[in-house]
Design an enzyme around this catalytic site. Structure first.
Site, short mmCIF file in Angstrom:
data_model
loop_
_atom_site.label_atom_id
_atom_site.label_comp_id
_atom_site.label_asym_id
_atom_site.label_seq_id
_atom_site.Cartn_x
_atom_site.Cartn_y
_atom_site.Cartn_z
N LYS A 1 0.69 -1.19 0.04
CA LYS A 1 -0.10 0.04 0.32
C LYS A 1 0.77 1.34 0.06
CE LYS A 1 -4.21 -2.17 1.71
NZ LYS A 1 -3.70 -3.43 1.82
C1 LIG Z 1 -4.41 -4.60 1.23
C2 LIG Z 1 -3.81 -5.88 1.08
C3 LIG Z 1 -4.08 -6.90 0.15
C4 LIG Z 1 -5.35 -6.82 -0.49
O1 LIG Z 1 -5.16 -5.71 -1.61
P1 LIG Z 1 -6.50 -5.42 -2.23
O2 LIG Z 1 -6.08 -4.03 -3.10
O3 LIG Z 1 -7.57 -4.97 -1.16
O4 LIG Z 1 -7.00 -6.54 -2.94
C5 LIG Z 1 -3.19 -7.92 0.07
N1 LIG Z 1 -1.99 -7.84 0.97
C6 LIG Z 1 -1.54 -7.09 1.73
C7 LIG Z 1 -0.49 -7.12 2.57
C8 LIG Z 1 -2.41 -5.87 1.90
O5 LIG Z 1 -2.03 -5.21 2.99
#
Ligand SMILES: *Cc1c(COP(=O)(O)O)cnc(C)c1O
Length: 467
Positions: free
Chosen positions: A110
């Site tokens: 993120k």
């Molecule tokens: C947020 C997250 C996901 C999922 O991603 P999306 O965009 O919500 O599908 C997968 N792995 C980690 C470590 C995350 O923080």
């Protein structure tokens, strides 16, 4: 480049307005009116681009209201905070390619989008002489990445609610050790859903929303998707020959990350299929494999950032599945509200099967994958990444290159990894540095009124302090 809503209820807006709008004013999600394609020759010409140069090539195709030099400098400052000079390097292990997306400040993917979004917000707010109050609820990853994306930024205050004691200790420290005056952590005595309910109630109070210019940082924001599209292209350029198709395996929760891959396909990236990997919260897998899109109960898993039933970004995919028919979107959303499910025609399911393949990976298989991958290769997978790796090994039998998105650093979810391997996970400096740091956090009961007055009291005093 103009942006429209999946529900067809807004006048087209330009990029900067789309970023500030977040959720479309008609309740839908924003998408570009057309998706700019690149040619095979252009793609080939990017082979020697740095991550930042490539990001400029991709992102600038979707923006025409930010001057090139300004956009370049936003990109460069966003990725300065990454600890790897390639930003998102690809490594090869166990017959798979692994796209490491965890070299940002909070060790999860993120950061790639939220570092950029934080700088973009600041740029737009300065230009318009406006202020923004970001409000969000988190079970861990989004909150810390968002806080690190906007800490110290002019014109922005951020309030993040997390359930006290229910995030991992590392996740809590990554949030509460940020002492910038514009950052406000609220630890709620309750669950993530309690936090989410409070945030929804405040966002739904239009008077409050306007008075404090409330904004959101979840993956409904188009800028987050756009920033993530870049690393699909970057990884392809590292792995594939000219014209060669690959499969991306994507651990999926809110459908934001995998939708960024779908945009890459629409731009012209040679992708055979997107592999949608889910944990026990498998509504999207049931959709792809059986046409069964019915909401279940959220269960807690080893990959908590994917513990979601209603994936907000799925509406963006539906928009294309429905041939951009906003009326059909509204019908589907209405059916979902009423019956807890959406039904699909045979033609739609044929298309979905063409775009995706999918598998759901349970707790036992996740642990087994982490353990066996470590034994075979010495490489540690975090539980989210392990879901993607396990699904890829189950589903892909040909020798087509598979790129698995590694969405978090194994040390971020060290307990699960240690359970799988029987060994403690080495702790990187960015984590060990956290212990003993001073923290600031307001603890309160799950009470809407208390949270509201805390925000009212702090928005202005904090802005004063920041000056
Ligand atoms: C947020 C997250 C996901 C999922 O991603 P999306 O965009 O919500 O599908 C997968 N792995 C980690 C470590 C995350 O923080």
């Amino acid at each position: 480049m103009r942006y429209i809503s999946t529900r067809g209820g807004i006048k087209p807006v330009r990029f900067k307005d789309a970023v500030m709008m977040g959720l479309a004013d008609d309740g839908g999600l924003l998408l570009p009116e057309t998706i700019p394609a690149f040619s095979e020759a252009e793609l080939e010409s990017w082979r020697s681009c740095s991550y930042q140069e490539l990001a400029f090539q991709i992102i600038s195709r979707f923006t025409d209201d930010i001057p090139d030099e300004a956009l370049k400098s936003l990109i460069v400052s966003s990725y300065k905070t990454f600890s790897h000079n390639e930003v998102t390097p690809v490594v090869s292990n166990g017959g798979l390619f692994i796209l490491e997306l965890f070299h940002g400040v909070t060790l999860a993917f993120k950061d790639v989008a939220l570092q950029f979004l934080g700088n973009l917000f600041e740029y737009i707010l300065k230009e318009r002489n406006e202020k923004l109050t970001i409000l969000g609820a988190t079970s861990g990853d989004t909150g810390s990445a968002a806080i690190h994306g906007v800490r110290g930024k002019t014109g922005i205050q951020i309030f993040i609610l997390h359930p006290e004691g229910k995030t991992s200790p590392v996740q809590a420290l990554q949030m509460t050790s940020v002492l910038d005056p514009n950052v406000h952590n609220i630890a709620v005595d309750g669950t993530f859903d309690d936090c989410q309910d409070i945030v929804k109630a405040l966002m739904g109070d239009l008077e409050f929303k306007q008075k404090y210019s409330l904004g959101a940082v979840n993956s409904i924001n188009w800028a987050r998707i756009l920033a993530q599209t870049v690393y699909y292209v970057y990884a392809w350029l590292r792995v594939a020959r000219q014209g060669q198709k690959v499969i991306f395996s994507v651990p999926t929760g809110n459908f934001g990350d995998i939708f960024a891959g779908y945009i890459a396909i629409k731009m012209g990236l040679p992708i055979e299929k997107l592999l949608m990997a889910t944990n026990e919260n498998n509504i999207l897998t049931r959709f792809v494999n059986q046409g069964d899109y019915s909401i279940g109960k959220v269960v807690q898993t080893l990959s908590p950032s994917m513990d979601i039933q209603i994936a907000s970004n799925f509406e963006r995919y539906l928009f294309y599945l429905y041939q951009q028919d906003s009326g059909k979107i509204s019908e589907a959303i209405a059916q979902l509200k009423k019956e807890g499910r959406i039904s699909f025609s045979d033609v739609e399911m044929l298309q979905a099967g063409y775009d995706f393949m999918s598998a759901s990976v349970d707790r036992a298989a996740t642990l087994k994958t982490i353990g066996s991958f470590k034994n075979e290769t010495g490489y540690l997978l975090d539980p989210h990444t392990a879901v993607g790796v396990c699904a890829a090994r189950q589903l892909v039998k040909s020798d087509i290159p598979v790129i698995c998105l590694a969405t978090a650093h194994p040390a971020k979810f060290g307990e699960a990894v240690a359970e799988a391997t029987g060994e403690a996970v080495p702790v990187p400096d960015v984590i060990s540095r956290l212990s003993g740091l001073p923290t600031r956090c307001e603890r309160m009961p799950a009470d809407l009124g208390l949270v509201r007055s805390f925000i009212e009291k702090n928005v202005n005093t904090a802005a004063e302090k920041q000056k």
